[in-house]
Design an enzyme around this catalytic site. Structure first.
Site, short mmCIF file in Angstrom:
data_model
loop_
_atom_site.label_atom_id
_atom_site.label_comp_id
_atom_site.label_asym_id
_atom_site.label_seq_id
_atom_site.Cartn_x
_atom_site.Cartn_y
_atom_site.Cartn_z
N ASP A 184 1.35 -1.15 0.40
CA ASP A 184 0.13 -0.28 -0.02
C ASP A 184 0.77 1.21 0.18
O ASP A 184 1.84 0.94 0.19
CB ASP A 184 -1.46 -0.09 1.18
CG ASP A 184 -0.26 -0.46 2.68
OD1 ASP A 184 1.21 -0.43 2.52
OD2 ASP A 184 -1.17 -1.00 3.31
N ASP B 109 -7.36 -2.16 14.24
CA ASP B 109 -8.70 -2.30 14.12
C ASP B 109 -9.03 -4.01 13.32
O ASP B 109 -10.05 -4.31 13.04
CB ASP B 109 -9.91 -1.04 13.68
CG ASP B 109 -8.97 -0.89 11.98
OD1 ASP B 109 -7.76 -1.47 12.19
OD2 ASP B 109 -8.76 0.78 11.90
N HIS C 142 -7.19 -4.59 10.82
CA HIS C 142 -6.79 -3.90 9.22
C HIS C 142 -5.93 -5.10 8.19
O HIS C 142 -4.41 -5.30 9.40
CB HIS C 142 -7.43 -2.96 8.52
CG HIS C 142 -5.88 -1.69 8.70
ND1 HIS C 142 -6.04 -0.49 9.46
CD2 HIS C 142 -4.59 -1.85 8.71
CE1 HIS C 142 -4.58 -0.21 9.96
NE2 HIS C 142 -4.14 -1.25 9.32
N GLU D 132 -9.16 -1.42 5.85
CA GLU D 132 -9.85 -1.79 6.87
C GLU D 132 -11.39 -2.11 6.89
O GLU D 132 -11.73 -3.20 6.03
CB GLU D 132 -10.08 -0.04 6.98
CG GLU D 132 -9.51 1.23 6.47
CD GLU D 132 -8.64 1.68 8.01
OE1 GLU D 132 -8.54 0.18 9.18
OE2 GLU D 132 -8.41 2.22 8.36
C1 GLP Z 1 -0.31 0.59 8.53
C2 GLP Z 1 -0.29 -0.58 7.04
C3 GLP Z 1 -0.20 -1.81 7.58
C4 GLP Z 1 0.41 -1.77 8.86
C5 GLP Z 1 0.22 -1.37 10.16
C6 GLP Z 1 0.43 -1.91 11.20
O1 GLP Z 1 -1.69 0.34 9.12
N1 GLP Z 1 -0.35 0.45 6.02
O2 GLP Z 1 0.67 -2.80 6.90
O3 GLP Z 1 0.87 -3.41 9.69
O4 GLP Z 1 -0.05 0.21 9.69
O5 GLP Z 1 1.14 -1.08 11.62
P1 GLP Z 1 2.20 -1.11 13.09
O6 GLP Z 1 3.43 -2.23 12.33
O7 GLP Z 1 3.07 0.50 13.01
O8 GLP Z 1 1.60 -1.27 13.79
#
Ligand code: GLP
Length: 258
Positions: free
Chosen positions: A67, A134, A136, A141
Site C-alpha cells: 500500500d 482494528d 486491518h 479497513e
Molecule cells: C499500517 C500499514 C499496515 C500495517 C499497520 C500496522 O496501517 N498499512 O500494513 O500492518 O500499519 O502498523 P504497525 O506495524 O506500525 O503497528
C-alpha cells in the site's frame, strides 16, 4: 493457520527472517509481498544483515508493496516508498520492486495495472503482513470486501490516530490510500503475519479465533490455505488456544522448519 508464539519482538523478527531465507533459497526469483509499519522494521534489518553476509540474496527477487498513501510523492519522507528505501531497498540489490503510486492521476487504471503486474510476474509467493489495531491488513479497513482488489480506500479515524506518530500531527496523515485488496492478498501462496505488543492482542484474537467477517479483514486469513502468524507473548495475550499452538510448534517435523 499456524500460530507461532515467541517470547518477544526480537524472536518474532528472527522467525520471520528464517521464513524469508527459506523462501529465497528455495526460489531465488521469488515474488515477495512486503509491508510497512513499525512491526517489520527489525525483520528488514535482519534481512539486510543476511544479504550482507551472503546468507540470502534478493538479486533475482521481485517485490510488491501492499500500500501507499494517496497524495504523497515517492520522495516524501512519510511515503511508504521512502520507508522501504530507508529500511530495505537502499541497502540491498533487488531485481524489481513495485509500490502503488500515491500520485497516480487515474487511480482506477493504476490499480488495475498493479494487479496485472502481480499476475504477470507469476503471483506472490510470500506475502508479509502486519495487522492494524482494528484488524486491518494492508489498508483494508473494517468493512472492506473480503473479495476486494487493489483500490483507493479511506482510512478510519483510528488508523489515522495510530499512524499519526509517523507524521507531525494527525491532521498531516493522508485520509486516502491505495492498497492491495483482501482478495489480492488471499491469492498469495503463503501469507506471513507479524504482530507484537499488547495493542495488537484484541485484533490478533479476533483474526485467529473470531468469526470470519469483513468487520475484521484479517479474519479472512482463516480461509487461506497457508498462513503463518508469528506473535510475541503480549500480542498473544487474548488467544484462547495458546497451549495447542505451542504444542503444534514444539512437535513440528524438522522438514517443516525454516
Ligand atoms: C499500517 C500499514 C499496515 C500495517 C499497520 C500496522 O496501517 N498499512 O500494513 O500492518 O500499519 O502498523 P504497525 O506495524 O506500525 O503497528
Amino acid at each position: 493457520m499456524e500460530v507461532i508464539i515467541k517470547p518477544n519482538p526480537e524472536e518474532v523478527s528472527r522467525e520471520a527472517a528464517g521464513l524469508f531465507r527459506r523462501q529465497l533459497r528455495r526460489k531465488p526469483d521469488s515474488v515477495l509481498g512486503l509491508a510497512t509499519g513499525s512491526t517489520p522494521v527489525e525483520l528488514y534489518r535482519k534481512l539486510v544483515a543476511m544479504v550482507r553476509c551472503g546468507e540470502v540474496s534478493f538479486a533475482h527477487a521481485t517485490c510488491f508493496n501492499l500500500d501507499e498513501y494517496a497524495g504523497l510523492p515517492a520522495d516524501h519522507p512519510r511515503s511508504y516508498a521512502c520507508f522501504m528505501r530507508e529500511h530495505l531497498f537502499s541497502h540491498i540489490r533487488v531485481a524489481q520492486w513495485f509500490i502503488p503510486d500515491g500520485l497516480a492521476k487515474d487511480v482506477a487504471t493504476h490499480c488495475e495495472e498493479y494487479e496485472y503486474r502481480i499476475r504477470d510476474c507469476g503471483g506472490i509467493d510470500l506475502q508479509l503482513l502486519g495487522i492494524g489495531s482494528d484488524g486491518h491488513i494492508g489498508f483494508n479497513e473494517p468493512g472492506s470486501s473480503l473479495a476486494s482488489r487493489t483500490r483507493i480506500k479511506t482510512l478510519t479515524a483510528r488508523t489515522v490516530a495510530d499512524n499519526a506518530r509517523f507524521f507531525d500531527s494527525a491532521e498531516a496523515v493522508p485520509r486516502h490510500v491505495i492498497t492491495m485488496g483482501v482478495g489480492t492478498i488471499m491469492e498469495a501462496r503463503h501469507c506471513l503475519v507479524l504482530a507484537t505488543g499488547e495493542s495488537k492482542a484484541a485484533a490478533v484474537a479476533a483474526m485467529v479465533e473470531g468469526p470470519v467477517t469483513a468487520s475484521v479483514p484479517a479474519s479472512a486469513l482463516q480461509m487461506h490455505p497457508v498462513c503463518t502468524l508469528v506473535v510475541d507473548e503480549a500480542a498473544a495475550k487474548l488467544l484462547q488456544r495458546t497451549e495447542y499452538y505451542r504444542w503444534v510448534y514444539d512437535n513440528k517435523p524438522s522438514w517443516q522448519r525454516p
